[in-house]
Motif scaffolding. Structure first.
Motif, PDB file in Angstrom:
ATOM      1  N   THR A  21      47.306  -8.571 -14.777  1.00 52.75           N
ATOM      2  CA  THR A  21      48.580  -9.271 -14.604  1.00 52.75           C
ATOM      3  C   THR A  21      48.376 -10.778 -14.550  1.00 52.75           C
ATOM      4  O   THR A  21      49.120 -11.549 -15.164  1.00 52.75           O
ATOM      5  CB  THR A  21      49.273  -8.791 -13.318  1.00 52.75           C
ATOM      6  OG1 THR A  21      49.549  -7.389 -13.421  1.00 52.75           O
ATOM      7  CG2 THR A  21      50.572  -9.555 -13.080  1.00 52.75           C
ATOM      8  N   ARG A  22      47.345 -11.214 -13.827  1.00 53.00           N
ATOM      9  CA  ARG A  22      47.073 -12.650 -13.725  1.00 53.00           C
ATOM     10  C   ARG A  22      46.715 -13.231 -15.089  1.00 53.00           C
ATOM     11  O   ARG A  22      47.144 -14.343 -15.442  1.00 53.00           O
ATOM     12  CB  ARG A  22      45.938 -12.889 -12.733  1.00 53.00           C
ATOM     13  CG  ARG A  22      46.290 -12.490 -11.313  1.00 53.00           C
ATOM     14  CD  ARG A  22      45.050 -12.391 -10.454  1.00 53.00           C
ATOM     15  NE  ARG A  22      45.336 -11.791  -9.149  1.00 53.00           N
ATOM     16  CZ  ARG A  22      44.408 -11.394  -8.294  1.00 53.00           C
ATOM     17  NH1 ARG A  22      43.121 -11.527  -8.604  1.00 53.00           N
ATOM     18  NH2 ARG A  22      44.757 -10.856  -7.134  1.00 53.00           N
ATOM     19  N   ALA A  23      45.933 -12.476 -15.848  1.00 53.40           N
ATOM     20  CA  ALA A  23      45.554 -12.935 -17.185  1.00 53.40           C
ATOM     21  C   ALA A  23      46.787 -13.066 -18.073  1.00 53.40           C
ATOM     22  O   ALA A  23      46.927 -14.030 -18.843  1.00 53.40           O
ATOM     23  CB  ALA A  23      44.551 -11.963 -17.809  1.00 53.40           C
ATOM     24  N   ARG A  24      47.705 -12.111 -17.961  1.00 50.78           N
ATOM     25  CA  ARG A  24      48.907 -12.160 -18.776  1.00 50.78           C
ATOM     26  C   ARG A  24      49.811 -13.322 -18.360  1.00 50.78           C
ATOM     27  O   ARG A  24      50.479 -13.930 -19.195  1.00 50.78           O
ATOM     28  CB  ARG A  24      49.663 -10.831 -18.674  1.00 50.78           C
ATOM     29  CG  ARG A  24      50.653 -10.623 -19.810  1.00 50.78           C
ATOM     30  CD  ARG A  24      51.199  -9.220 -19.821  1.00 50.78           C
ATOM     31  NE  ARG A  24      50.192  -8.246 -20.178  1.00 50.78           N
ATOM     32  CZ  ARG A  24      49.792  -8.006 -21.421  1.00 50.78           C
ATOM     33  NH1 ARG A  24      50.306  -8.706 -22.407  1.00 50.78           N
ATOM     34  NH2 ARG A  24      48.899  -7.078 -21.669  1.00 50.78           N
ATOM     35  N   ILE A  25      49.829 -13.656 -17.080  1.00 47.47           N
ATOM     36  CA  ILE A  25      50.603 -14.814 -16.618  1.00 47.47           C
ATOM     37  C   ILE A  25      50.141 -16.071 -17.336  1.00 47.47           C
ATOM     38  O   ILE A  25      50.934 -16.841 -17.881  1.00 47.47           O
ATOM     39  CB  ILE A  25      50.460 -14.988 -15.089  1.00 47.47           C
ATOM     40  CG1 ILE A  25      51.254 -13.913 -14.346  1.00 47.47           C
ATOM     41  CG2 ILE A  25      50.922 -16.385 -14.656  1.00 47.47           C
ATOM     42  CD1 ILE A  25      51.030 -13.904 -12.837  1.00 47.47           C
ATOM     43  N   VAL A  26      48.822 -16.272 -17.353  1.00 49.39           N
ATOM     44  CA  VAL A  26      48.271 -17.481 -17.970  1.00 49.39           C
ATOM     45  C   VAL A  26      48.459 -17.437 -19.486  1.00 49.39           C
ATOM     46  O   VAL A  26      48.808 -18.442 -20.115  1.00 49.39           O
ATOM     47  CB  VAL A  26      46.779 -17.626 -17.618  1.00 49.39           C
ATOM     48  CG1 VAL A  26      46.199 -18.878 -18.282  1.00 49.39           C
ATOM     49  CG2 VAL A  26      46.590 -17.699 -16.106  1.00 49.39           C
ATOM     50  N   LEU A  27      48.220 -16.264 -20.082  1.00 57.07           N
ATOM     51  CA  LEU A  27      48.355 -16.121 -21.529  1.00 57.07           C
ATOM     52  C   LEU A  27      49.773 -16.427 -21.984  1.00 57.07           C
ATOM     53  O   LEU A  27      49.986 -17.192 -22.937  1.00 57.07           O
ATOM     54  CB  LEU A  27      47.957 -14.705 -21.948  1.00 57.07           C
ATOM     55  CG  LEU A  27      48.037 -14.369 -23.442  1.00 57.07           C
ATOM     56  CD1 LEU A  27      47.085 -15.243 -24.239  1.00 57.07           C
ATOM     57  CD2 LEU A  27      47.742 -12.891 -23.663  1.00 57.07           C
ATOM     58  N   TRP A  28      50.749 -15.847 -21.307  1.00 59.73           N
ATOM     59  CA  TRP A  28      52.138 -16.075 -21.697  1.00 59.73           C
ATOM     60  C   TRP A  28      52.556 -17.524 -21.450  1.00 59.73           C
ATOM     61  O   TRP A  28      53.345 -18.080 -22.208  1.00 59.73           O
ATOM     62  CB  TRP A  28      53.050 -15.117 -20.935  1.00 59.73           C
ATOM     63  CG  TRP A  28      52.965 -13.707 -21.448  1.00 59.73           C
ATOM     64  CD1 TRP A  28      52.267 -13.267 -22.530  1.00 59.73           C
ATOM     65  CD2 TRP A  28      53.621 -12.564 -20.898  1.00 59.73           C
ATOM     66  NE1 TRP A  28      52.423 -11.919 -22.692  1.00 59.73           N
ATOM     67  CE2 TRP A  28      53.262 -11.448 -21.698  1.00 59.73           C
ATOM     68  CE3 TRP A  28      54.465 -12.345 -19.813  1.00 59.73           C
ATOM     69  CZ2 TRP A  28      53.721 -10.167 -21.457  1.00 59.73           C
ATOM     70  CZ3 TRP A  28      54.921 -11.076 -19.568  1.00 59.73           C
ATOM     71  CH2 TRP A  28      54.553  -9.981 -20.372  1.00 59.73           C
ATOM     72  N   SER A  29      52.018 -18.121 -20.407  1.00 58.01           N
ATOM     73  CA  SER A  29      52.317 -19.538 -20.164  1.00 58.01           C
ATOM     74  C   SER A  29      51.787 -20.385 -21.314  1.00 58.01           C
ATOM     75  O   SER A  29      52.449 -21.323 -21.765  1.00 58.01           O
ATOM     76  CB  SER A  29      51.684 -19.990 -18.851  1.00 58.01           C
ATOM     77  OG  SER A  29      52.237 -19.292 -17.750  1.00 58.01           O
ATOM     78  N   GLY A  30      50.562 -20.038 -21.778  1.00 54.19           N
ATOM     79  CA  GLY A  30      49.979 -20.764 -22.897  1.00 54.19           C
ATOM     80  C   GLY A  30      50.748 -20.585 -24.188  1.00 54.19           C
ATOM     81  O   GLY A  30      50.700 -21.431 -25.085  1.00 54.19           O
ATOM     82  N   GLU A  31      51.467 -19.459 -24.305  1.00 55.39           N
ATOM     83  CA  GLU A  31      52.282 -19.202 -25.494  1.00 55.39           C
ATOM     84  C   GLU A  31      53.642 -19.887 -25.415  1.00 55.39           C
ATOM     85  O   GLU A  31      54.440 -19.793 -26.350  1.00 55.39           O
ATOM     86  CB  GLU A  31      52.476 -17.694 -25.672  1.00 55.39           C
ATOM     87  CG  GLU A  31      51.179 -16.958 -26.022  1.00 55.39           C
ATOM     88  CD  GLU A  31      51.360 -15.453 -26.068  1.00 55.39           C
ATOM     89  OE1 GLU A  31      52.442 -14.974 -25.646  1.00 55.39           O
ATOM     90  OE2 GLU A  31      50.433 -14.763 -26.520  1.00 55.39           O
ATOM     91  N   GLY A  32      53.915 -20.548 -24.283  1.00 52.30           N
ATOM     92  CA  GLY A  32      55.154 -21.309 -24.155  1.00 52.30           C
ATOM     93  C   GLY A  32      56.308 -20.564 -23.519  1.00 52.30           C
ATOM     94  O   GLY A  32      57.446 -21.048 -23.531  1.00 52.30           O
ATOM     95  N   ARG A  33      56.046 -19.390 -22.934  1.00 51.96           N
ATOM     96  CA  ARG A  33      57.143 -18.658 -22.293  1.00 51.96           C
ATOM     97  C   ARG A  33      57.534 -19.354 -20.981  1.00 51.96           C
ATOM     98  O   ARG A  33      56.696 -19.936 -20.292  1.00 51.96           O
ATOM     99  CB  ARG A  33      56.735 -17.214 -22.001  1.00 51.96           C
ATOM    100  CG  ARG A  33      56.381 -16.422 -23.248  1.00 51.96           C
ATOM    101  CD  ARG A  33      56.427 -14.929 -22.983  1.00 51.96           C
ATOM    102  NE  ARG A  33      55.897 -14.150 -24.081  1.00 51.96           N
ATOM    103  CZ  ARG A  33      56.066 -12.839 -24.220  1.00 51.96           C
ATOM    104  NH1 ARG A  33      56.760 -12.171 -23.313  1.00 51.96           N
ATOM    105  NH2 ARG A  33      55.540 -12.189 -25.245  1.00 51.96           N
TER     106      ARG A  33
END
Length: 364
Positions: A26-38
């Protein structure tokens, strides 16, 4: 938050792995999605967490990288792995993978599978990733290459490098190859929240719409690129592209650098060469595509235009590639090749010597 291609790949692997705890994914997805501009609000809703939680893990990642996502886990003993296993992981990481693997460099998963298969050592890819972070090992960026077993390796290196450093006067040098199976990935598809993973099958972050094959020729002297996308890679399409690539240089001697694939040496290609004596083929050594300058351009194309792109169809992907080539040619500059054949051969001999020493030391 800005993520590099390598960072995004690591986070995606972590988020989709079944080998890590759900909270870490979940933490990884938080950072990943933030990097994608969500938006942080959307991330919080999709993952079922609070806004401060989103902010906390973004901050932890920016400060400490993947190690920051592991958090402070109270209680429980840390993984106890023998020191010799850790040393073996480090030693293998610093070596070019054995020829039997078919790999140019290690990934965490491939190294874990190799250790299990050949030495019956069971470690997770996540453990290997942690060692790489702690030791600052980045095998995918070390410039390692598979040692060629071509008996004419030295002669071919001297031939190709000679064209780069001292091309025949008035001649044109073209570097040609094909980038195959480029995927049209639509990355805008929604991903179900990880909280639903137990009851519903999660979709991927993308949908595949098909592939294309890019035939490309780099003019070594000017840096200009000619490219053409084809649905298949075969001798007929290669010959058609070859004719297109040499046509602008009518009346000149043309030297073509390429690898010795069967599609480059079909009877039709040989027949055409016999009728066009001003065109000369120069083959790179087996397993040494790194010496072909068009491969450098393919890498730039991938990083700058394809890897993070969103393509709703193959036609959209092809249009993107064409636009990139036009943009590249508007300010084309040749690559500066500085390594002499002797320097390359000396480096290869040094790598071979170091590998032999590592193998000898690890076998004791």
């Amino acid at each position: 938050m800005e993520l590099s291609v390598e960072q995004a790949a690591e986070l995606r692997e972590l988020a989709n792995s079944r080998d890590v705890p759900a909270d870490l994914a979940t933490r990884a997805r938080i950072v990943l999605w933030s990097g994608e501009g969500r938006r942080r609000k959307d991330i919080a809703e999709l993952l079922g967490v609070s806004l401060p939680t989103v902010d906390r893990w973004k901050t932890r990642y920016s400060q400490r990288g993947l190690a920051g996502l592991e958090g402070d886990r109270p209680g429980g003993a840390r993984d106890q792995v023998p020191a010799r296993v850790r040393a073996r992981v480090i030693a293998l990481t610093r070596m070019t993978p054995p020829a039997c693997t078919g790999l140019s460099h290690w990934s965490t998963r491939e190294l874990a599978k190799y250790l299990k298969r050949t030495e019956n050592v069971s470690v997770s890819w996540h453990y290997i990733a942690r060692i790489w972070r702690e030791e600052q090992l980045k095998p995918h960026r070390n410039g390692t290459f598979k040692i060629s077993k071509d008996p004419a390796f030295a002669e071919k290196v001297a031939d190709v490098v000679g064209l780069y450093l001292a091309p025949p006067g008035g001649a044109v040098v073209l570097s040609i190859d094909e980038k195959t199976q480029i995927q049209a990935l639509d990355r805008t598809q929604p991903v179900l929240p990880v909280t639903f993973a137990a009851t519903e099958k999660r979709t991927h972050d993308y949908v595949r719409h098909g592939t294309t094959n890019l035939f490309a020729a780099l003019n070594v002297g000017t840096g200009e690129v000619i490219g053409e996308c084809k649905p298949s890679r075969n001798g007929k399409n290669f010959l058609a592209f070859l004719k297109k690539a040499v046509k602008p240089h009518a009346g000149k001697e043309i030297h073509v650098v390429l690898d010795n694939l069967s599609t480059h040496t079909t009877p039709d290609v040989k027949e055409w060469l016999a009728k066009n004596s001003h065109v000369h083929f120069h083959f790179t050594p087996v397993g040494s595509s790194w010496i072909n300058q068009i491969e450098t351009w393919f890498g730039i194309l991938t990083r700058q235009s394809i890897r993070r792109g969103t393509f709703a169809s193959v036609n959209v992907l092809i249009s993107q590639i064409r636009n990139y080539i036009d943009s590249w040619n508007a300010e084309a500059r040749p690559f500066t090749w500085t390594a002499t054949a002797d320097e390359i051969l000396a480096k290869v001999r040094l790598v071979q010597t170091n590998i032999k020493k590592l193998v000898a030391n690890n076998s004791k």
